[in-house]
Write an enzyme that holds these catalytic residues in place. Structure first.
Site, mmCIF file in Angstrom:
data_model
loop_
_atom_site.group_PDB
_atom_site.id
_atom_site.type_symbol
_atom_site.label_atom_id
_atom_site.label_comp_id
_atom_site.label_asym_id
_atom_site.label_seq_id
_atom_site.Cartn_x
_atom_site.Cartn_y
_atom_site.Cartn_z
ATOM 1 N N MET A 192 -39.580 -53.332 -64.904
ATOM 2 C CA MET A 192 -38.308 -53.424 -63.905
ATOM 3 C C MET A 192 -37.836 -51.789 -64.111
ATOM 4 O O MET A 192 -38.101 -51.283 -65.133
ATOM 5 C CB MET A 192 -37.357 -54.409 -64.238
ATOM 6 C CG MET A 192 -36.715 -54.350 -65.395
ATOM 7 S SD MET A 192 -35.486 -55.929 -65.341
ATOM 8 C CE MET A 192 -34.833 -55.565 -67.079
ATOM 9 N N HIS B 275 -40.717 -50.245 -73.540
ATOM 10 C CA HIS B 275 -39.403 -50.757 -73.647
ATOM 11 C C HIS B 275 -39.173 -51.937 -74.584
ATOM 12 O O HIS B 275 -39.630 -52.895 -74.342
ATOM 13 C CB HIS B 275 -38.802 -51.045 -72.567
ATOM 14 C CG HIS B 275 -38.530 -49.682 -71.529
ATOM 15 N ND1 HIS B 275 -38.284 -50.185 -70.352
ATOM 16 C CD2 HIS B 275 -38.762 -48.560 -71.788
ATOM 17 C CE1 HIS B 275 -38.291 -48.635 -69.708
ATOM 18 N NE2 HIS B 275 -38.659 -47.968 -70.544
ATOM 19 N N SER C 119 -42.551 -51.764 -69.323
ATOM 20 C CA SER C 119 -41.456 -52.404 -69.711
ATOM 21 C C SER C 119 -41.627 -53.876 -69.498
ATOM 22 O O SER C 119 -42.528 -54.377 -70.296
ATOM 23 C CB SER C 119 -40.187 -51.972 -68.914
ATOM 24 O OG SER C 119 -39.017 -52.618 -69.088
ATOM 25 N N THR C 120 -40.906 -54.618 -68.673
ATOM 26 C CA THR C 120 -41.197 -56.070 -68.685
ATOM 27 C C THR C 120 -42.464 -56.419 -68.387
ATOM 28 O O THR C 120 -43.051 -55.802 -67.485
ATOM 29 C CB THR C 120 -40.214 -56.546 -67.461
ATOM 30 O OG1 THR C 120 -38.892 -55.898 -67.507
ATOM 31 C CG2 THR C 120 -40.260 -58.260 -67.316
ATOM 32 N N ASP D 84 -38.156 -45.738 -64.797
ATOM 33 C CA ASP D 84 -38.157 -45.016 -65.947
ATOM 34 C C ASP D 84 -39.795 -44.346 -65.874
ATOM 35 O O ASP D 84 -40.636 -44.945 -65.826
ATOM 36 C CB ASP D 84 -38.209 -45.888 -67.344
ATOM 37 C CG ASP D 84 -38.300 -44.883 -68.548
ATOM 38 O OD1 ASP D 84 -38.054 -43.654 -68.220
ATOM 39 O OD2 ASP D 84 -38.632 -45.185 -69.523
#
Length: 366
Positions: free
Chosen positions: A307, A213, A186-187, A310
């Site tokens: 972050m 993401h 993600s991030t 998931d």
């Protein structure tokens, strides 16, 4: 107090963003109307995090970002548009060192700004806590200190790799799939995914699935970028596709990437997002679908920076059922949320810095 610098050439956007963070009560805010002002304030104000619009006069957001990361490194969040050009620029920004990005409202900003408020605040708070890798742009920073720095080009041309994985027919794709490599991020993820994929060999027998993401308008550009970096064939999953060796499958944004059986062999497909999975493409759902159709011993799960949590429960189950898992180490992760949750769940076989993950994958599958 979190020191926040907001750079945008729109007075309305500056006011709306400022109002959001003033209401939070713990932000000390400064504003810049262009990249030149932002660069000056980055040095004098020393913000904890900077938001940069891409298109600004005098100095645009990408040029400003490049200078900040060399002259005064700190977490930067880009404000991007949901267009193909916006996606390309955002990926370039992440390559230059931006932590994350938020997308502008598609309609009238003043009417839709409230819809982005929770995500925007969460993104900025996370960025303020994020760590910049010590090696990020190190050569450029050393050259700058020596008075030799040159601005990076706005868009670095990607040269096609001299060796590319051949296309496989459906029948060839169905044969001899010994296992799957499942990557979640993600991030801060796009550069991390790139770092792993680019080090995998072109004759890799295990297909790679990636749940990163990103919005739907960004994942196609992300796949095309990765496709130009090495010998593996990288595609965005937009329709049911037979799984093939020497291929990387990028989950389409705002949807989920799933493994499914077919008489001719396993396929990968894009599915509408399910309400029980809050992030998309969902790492959790991807891993669960792989476990449903492959033995755990034929799966390797890799959790990169991001972050949230998931995928941590599913990858933990993967390990418990006999599969193997790798979590990116806190020392290299931009945000040690997702890999940290995997470690906390007891679901990581190995915890490694980013630069060691590709070689560890190869050891596991060999």
């Amino acid at each position: 107090m979190i020191k926040l610098l907001i750079a945008d050439d729109s007075a309305l956007m500056r006011k709306l963003l400022g109002d959001i963070f003033v209401a939070e009560g713990d932000f000390d805010i400064r504003f810049a109307r262009n990249g030149k002002e932002a660069l000056d304030l980055a040095k004098s104000f020393q913000p904890d995090v900077v938001t940069l619009d891409v298109h600004m006069p005098e100095m645009n957001g990408l040029d400003c970002l490049n200078r900040i990361m060399i002259e005064s490194p700190r977490p930067v969040v880009m404000v991007s548009s949901l267009t193909d050009d916006g996606a390309q620029e955002t990926l370039r920004a992440l390559d230059l060192g931006a932590i994350d990005f938020v997308t502008k409202p598609a309609g009238p900003v003043s009417l839709e700004i409230d819809t982005m408020r929770p995500l925007l605040v969460e993104t900025i708070r996370t960025a303020a806590r994020a760590k910049l890798r010590k090696s990020l742009r190190l050569r450029d920073r050393v050259r700058h200190r020596m008075g030799q720095a040159k601005p990076a080009p706005r868009s670095a041309p990607i040269q096609p790799a001299p060796r590319r994985a051949p296309e496989a027919s459906p029948a060839e794709a169905a044969d001899h799939i010994p296992g799957l490599i499942l990557i979640g991020a993600s991030t801060g993820g796009p550069p991390a995914v790139e770092a792993v994929i680019s080090k995998l060999p072109r004759d890799l027998a295990w297909p790679v699935l990636v749940a990163q993401h990103l919005p739907a308008s960004f994942t196609g550009a992300f796949a095309r970028r990765l496709d130009g970096l090495g010998g593996l064939r990288v595609v965005e999953v937009v329709q049911p596709t037979p799984l093939a060796a020497m291929h990387v499958y990028i989950g389409r944004g705002d949807a989920d990437i799933l493994v499914a059986p077919r008489p001719s062999g396993p396929i990968v497909l894009s599915a509408p997002p399910a309400a029980e999975y809050p992030w998309h493409p969902s790492v959790e759902r991807m891993v669960r679908s792989a476990l449903a159709h492959f033995p755990a011993a034929g799966l390797v799960g890799v959790m990169l920076t991001g972050m949230g949590s998931d995928g941590a429960p599913a990858m933990t189950r993967l390990k418990q059922d006999g599969g193997r898992t790798i979590a990116e180490a806190e020392s290299s992760a931009v945000v040690w949320g997702m890999p940290g949750e995997l470690v906390k769940h007891g679901g990581a076989d190995m915890v490694l810095p980013l630069g060691q993950i590709a070689s560890a994958i190869l050891e596991m599958i060999n």
